[in-house]
Design an enzyme around this catalytic site. Structure first.
Site, PDB file in Angstrom:
ATOM      1  N   THR A  35      -5.202  30.422  -8.202  1.00 45.31           N
ATOM      2  CA  THR A  35      -5.816  31.548  -8.902  1.00 45.31           C
ATOM      3  C   THR A  35      -5.371  32.891  -8.317  1.00 45.31           C
ATOM      4  O   THR A  35      -5.071  32.988  -7.114  1.00 45.31           O
ATOM      5  CB  THR A  35      -7.355  31.436  -8.810  1.00 45.31           C
ATOM      6  OG1 THR A  35      -7.940  32.677  -9.204  1.00 45.31           O
ATOM      7  CG2 THR A  35      -7.829  31.139  -7.398  1.00 45.31           C
ATOM      8  N   ASP A  36      -5.381  33.917  -9.172  1.00 44.77           N
ATOM      9  CA  ASP A  36      -5.059  35.274  -8.687  1.00 44.77           C
ATOM     10  C   ASP A  36      -6.158  35.797  -7.754  1.00 44.77           C
ATOM     11  O   ASP A  36      -5.965  36.776  -7.043  1.00 44.77           O
ATOM     12  CB  ASP A  36      -4.849  36.241  -9.866  1.00 44.77           C
ATOM     13  CG  ASP A  36      -6.083  36.426 -10.740  1.00 44.77           C
ATOM     14  OD1 ASP A  36      -7.067  35.652 -10.594  1.00 44.77           O
ATOM     15  OD2 ASP A  36      -6.084  37.335 -11.582  1.00 44.77           O
ATOM     16  N   GLU A  37      -7.313  35.101  -7.742  1.00 45.60           N
ATOM     17  CA  GLU A  37      -8.424  35.571  -6.903  1.00 45.60           C
ATOM     18  C   GLU A  37      -8.097  35.468  -5.413  1.00 45.60           C
ATOM     19  O   GLU A  37      -8.736  36.119  -4.584  1.00 45.60           O
ATOM     20  CB  GLU A  37      -9.707  34.796  -7.228  1.00 45.60           C
ATOM     21  CG  GLU A  37     -10.136  35.007  -8.667  1.00 45.60           C
ATOM     22  CD  GLU A  37     -11.537  34.526  -8.964  1.00 45.60           C
ATOM     23  OE1 GLU A  37     -12.369  34.492  -8.063  1.00 45.60           O
ATOM     24  OE2 GLU A  37     -11.797  34.189 -10.143  1.00 45.60           O
ATOM     25  N   TYR A  83     -15.293  30.496  -3.270  1.00 48.03           N
ATOM     26  CA  TYR A  83     -14.370  29.865  -4.234  1.00 48.03           C
ATOM     27  C   TYR A  83     -12.931  30.262  -3.929  1.00 48.03           C
ATOM     28  O   TYR A  83     -12.059  29.405  -3.739  1.00 48.03           O
ATOM     29  CB  TYR A  83     -14.740  30.251  -5.671  1.00 48.03           C
ATOM     30  CG  TYR A  83     -13.621  29.959  -6.659  1.00 48.03           C
ATOM     31  CD1 TYR A  83     -13.276  28.643  -6.984  1.00 48.03           C
ATOM     32  CD2 TYR A  83     -12.889  30.995  -7.256  1.00 48.03           C
ATOM     33  CE1 TYR A  83     -12.229  28.367  -7.867  1.00 48.03           C
ATOM     34  CE2 TYR A  83     -11.851  30.732  -8.143  1.00 48.03           C
ATOM     35  CZ  TYR A  83     -11.525  29.411  -8.442  1.00 48.03           C
ATOM     36  OH  TYR A  83     -10.488  29.148  -9.308  1.00 48.03           O
ATOM     37  N   LYS A 137      -9.648  28.062  -2.550  1.00 46.15           N
ATOM     38  CA  LYS A 137      -8.364  27.927  -3.261  1.00 46.15           C
ATOM     39  C   LYS A 137      -7.212  28.410  -2.369  1.00 46.15           C
ATOM     40  O   LYS A 137      -6.143  27.808  -2.346  1.00 46.15           O
ATOM     41  CB  LYS A 137      -8.390  28.716  -4.575  1.00 46.15           C
ATOM     42  CG  LYS A 137      -9.382  28.203  -5.616  1.00 46.15           C
ATOM     43  CD  LYS A 137      -9.080  26.803  -6.121  1.00 46.15           C
ATOM     44  CE  LYS A 137      -7.853  26.712  -6.975  1.00 46.15           C
ATOM     45  NZ  LYS A 137      -7.680  25.365  -7.580  1.00 46.15           N
TER      46      LYS A 137
HETATM   47  P1  NAD Z   1     -13.263  23.405 -14.905  1.00 37.65           P
HETATM   48  O1  NAD Z   1     -14.416  23.598 -13.989  1.00 37.65           O
HETATM   49  O2  NAD Z   1     -13.440  23.654 -16.359  1.00 37.65           O
HETATM   50  O3  NAD Z   1     -12.689  21.917 -14.742  1.00 37.65           O
HETATM   51  C1  NAD Z   1     -12.550  21.295 -13.504  1.00 37.65           C
HETATM   52  C2  NAD Z   1     -12.420  19.790 -13.737  1.00 37.65           C
HETATM   53  O4  NAD Z   1     -12.235  19.150 -12.469  1.00 37.65           O
HETATM   54  C3  NAD Z   1     -13.658  19.161 -14.377  1.00 37.65           C
HETATM   55  O5  NAD Z   1     -13.272  18.318 -15.444  1.00 37.65           O
HETATM   56  C4  NAD Z   1     -14.288  18.352 -13.237  1.00 37.65           C
HETATM   57  O6  NAD Z   1     -14.969  17.203 -13.695  1.00 37.65           O
HETATM   58  C5  NAD Z   1     -13.050  17.989 -12.414  1.00 37.65           C
HETATM   59  N1  NAD Z   1     -13.365  17.738 -10.995  1.00 37.65           N
HETATM   60  C6  NAD Z   1     -14.137  18.511 -10.172  1.00 37.65           C
HETATM   61  N2  NAD Z   1     -14.187  17.949  -8.959  1.00 37.65           N
HETATM   62  C7  NAD Z   1     -13.420  16.818  -8.995  1.00 37.65           C
HETATM   63  C8  NAD Z   1     -13.074  15.834  -8.033  1.00 37.65           C
HETATM   64  N3  NAD Z   1     -13.537  15.884  -6.780  1.00 37.65           N
HETATM   65  N4  NAD Z   1     -12.260  14.820  -8.426  1.00 37.65           N
HETATM   66  C9  NAD Z   1     -11.803  14.750  -9.688  1.00 37.65           C
HETATM   67  N5  NAD Z   1     -12.110  15.646 -10.641  1.00 37.65           N
HETATM   68  C10 NAD Z   1     -12.910  16.677 -10.296  1.00 37.65           C
HETATM   69  O7  NAD Z   1     -12.091  24.302 -14.315  1.00 37.65           O
HETATM   70  P2  NAD Z   1     -10.947  25.102 -15.090  1.00 37.65           P
HETATM   71  O8  NAD Z   1     -11.450  26.429 -15.452  1.00 37.65           O
HETATM   72  O9  NAD Z   1     -10.356  24.215 -16.125  1.00 37.65           O
HETATM   73  O10 NAD Z   1      -9.903  25.306 -13.886  1.00 37.65           O
HETATM   74  C11 NAD Z   1      -8.884  24.323 -13.643  1.00 37.65           C
HETATM   75  C12 NAD Z   1      -8.077  24.777 -12.430  1.00 37.65           C
HETATM   76  O11 NAD Z   1      -7.533  26.073 -12.677  1.00 37.65           O
HETATM   77  C13 NAD Z   1      -8.905  24.916 -11.159  1.00 37.65           C
HETATM   78  O12 NAD Z   1      -8.109  24.474 -10.081  1.00 37.65           O
HETATM   79  C14 NAD Z   1      -9.181  26.421 -11.045  1.00 37.65           C
HETATM   80  O13 NAD Z   1      -9.336  26.813  -9.710  1.00 37.65           O
HETATM   81  C15 NAD Z   1      -7.899  26.970 -11.652  1.00 37.65           C
HETATM   82  N6  NAD Z   1      -8.010  28.303 -12.277  1.00 37.65           N
HETATM   83  C16 NAD Z   1      -8.898  28.521 -13.304  1.00 37.65           C
HETATM   84  C17 NAD Z   1      -8.939  29.774 -13.934  1.00 37.65           C
HETATM   85  C18 NAD Z   1      -9.859  30.047 -15.112  1.00 37.65           C
HETATM   86  O14 NAD Z   1      -9.882  31.185 -15.597  1.00 37.65           O
HETATM   87  N7  NAD Z   1     -10.595  29.074 -15.622  1.00 37.65           N
HETATM   88  C19 NAD Z   1      -8.118  30.804 -13.482  1.00 37.65           C
HETATM   89  C20 NAD Z   1      -7.229  30.545 -12.428  1.00 37.65           C
HETATM   90  C21 NAD Z   1      -7.176  29.279 -11.845  1.00 37.65           C
END
Ligand code: NAD
Length: 320
Positions: A128-130, A153, A157
């Site tokens: 993430t950009d965070e 968080y 990451k």
């Molecule tokens: P989300 O919370 O919607 O989905 C996360 C998924 O991971 C869920 O389906 C959950 O059941 C699964 N999960 C959690 N813990 C687990 C474990 N221990 N073992 C197996 N599965 C597990 O998240 P998202 O928004 O889809 O984000 C996906 C990735 O992208 C993450 O790594 C997040 O840090 C990164 N990210 C998200 C954003 C955003 O805007 N949503 C931005 C930058 C980066």
């Protein structure tokens, strides 16, 4: 180019993972898509309705820390790559209770890397950009900027990113990192900013906005982001970081106003609440490396992409 023939996708039942699964299944060179997801409160099999009908689709409910299970999957499906998206992803929850974030985002990533190492499987880390922390206007963080995470968080990451890089430096593992900006799109969990604002607007309830609402985020459509993840996996140089952003900066207040306009609701519904501790006031990244080395850039214009998503989410969140 890394091969997409057989991919282990972690977190595929979540928001970005379920979009990525759809895009991967559009690829003719993909023979197997194996999704490993713990189905926490944030994940749902409903997010995979459609893709689950494809004969190349396989779903396993489980934890990324279960190394025996991951090893069996890599062996059985002869995986050519791991795309690692599973994470605890909600900043507010990390502030209230960081332990689960350390378990999954840090220890889980380390566990997964260890198994990837024993099978020599290429590894994409979705970050993430965070991790860069707040960036003053008009600067933008490039991939060489220092990391300075503010929340549990983003610290978790950033820790995972460091472990991924250490796996390359110490063991020579083939790894690549994508740092993505704020995503909007279908199937986002109701607790996140955009679904929350839509949910409240539809019910004529006050839209909660942290502090002044002037915090700036760079918004990217989830499909553009998922394409960026595929490009990073396929073409990214080993041990390199790629910023995946749309360069579309907007304040949280601006997002709330756009939603209200789209749903024909008054701006008087906006309600400022006590700010979140450690709230970063601006994220901004430069995705130039992705353009040069991956030939990727975000293509969905915010205006049309966002309007469509507001309508789609409103249809799923509308009161009965
Ligand atoms: P989300 O919370 O919607 O989905 C996360 C998924 O991971 C869920 O389906 C959950 O059941 C699964 N999960 C959690 N813990 C687990 C474990 N221990 N073992 C197996 N599965 C597990 O998240 P998202 O928004 O889809 O984000 C996906 C990735 O992208 C993450 O790594 C997040 O840090 C990164 N990210 C998200 C954003 C955003 O805007 N949503 C931005 C930058 C980066």
């Amino acid at each position: 180019m890394r091969s997409l023939r057989s991919i282990l996708l972690t977190g595929g039942a979540g928001f970005i993972g379920s979009s990525l699964a759809r895009l991967l299944l559009e690829r003719n060179d993909l023979e197997k898509l194996v999704i490993l997801d713990k189905l926490t409160y944030a994940g749902s099999l409903e997010n995979l309705a459609g893709p689950d009908q494809d004969p190349r689709f396989h779903f396993l409910e489980g934890d990324i820390s279960d190394q025996g299970l991951v090893a069996r999957l890599l062996e059985q499906f002869k995986c050519t790559g791991i795309m690692h998206l599973a994470a605890e992803s909600h900043v507010d929850r990390s502030i209230a209770k960081p332990a689960g974030f350390i378990h999954t985002n840090v220890a889980g990533t380390s566990d997964l890397l260890e198994v990837a190492r024993s099978f020599d499987t290429p590894f994409l880390q979705c970050s993430t950009d965070e991790v860069y922390g707040p960036i003053s206007f008009p600067d933008q963080a490039d991939e060489f900027a220092r990391i300075k995470p503010s929340s549990p968080y983003s610290a978790s990451k950033a820790s995972a990113d460091l472990l991924v890089q250490a796996a390359h430096t110490t063991y020579g593992q083939d790894v690549v990192i994508a740092r993505c900006t704020n995503n909007y799109g279908p199937r986002q969990h109701a607790e996140k900013l955009i679904p929350t604002l839509i949910h409240h607007a539809l019910r004529d309830q006050p839209l909660p906005i942290y502090g002044s609402g002037r915090q700036i985020r760079d918004w990217i459509h989830v499909e553009d982001c998922a394409k960026g993840l595929i490009a990073t996996f396929e073409k990214g140089f080993s041990n390199r970081i790629y910023n995946i952003g749309a360069k579309f900066e907007r304040t949280n207040l601006g997002i709330a106003r756009t939603i209200l306009k789209e749903l024909h609701k008054p701006e008087s519904l906006i309600s400022h609440i006590k700010d979140r501790p450690g709230h970063d006031d601006r994220y901004a990244i430069n995705p130039r490396l992705a353009l040069i080395e991956l030939e990727w850039r975000a293509r969905i214009p915010f205006r049309s992409g966002f309007e469509k998503v507001v309508r789609e989410l409103a249809n799923t969140l509308r009161p009965a």
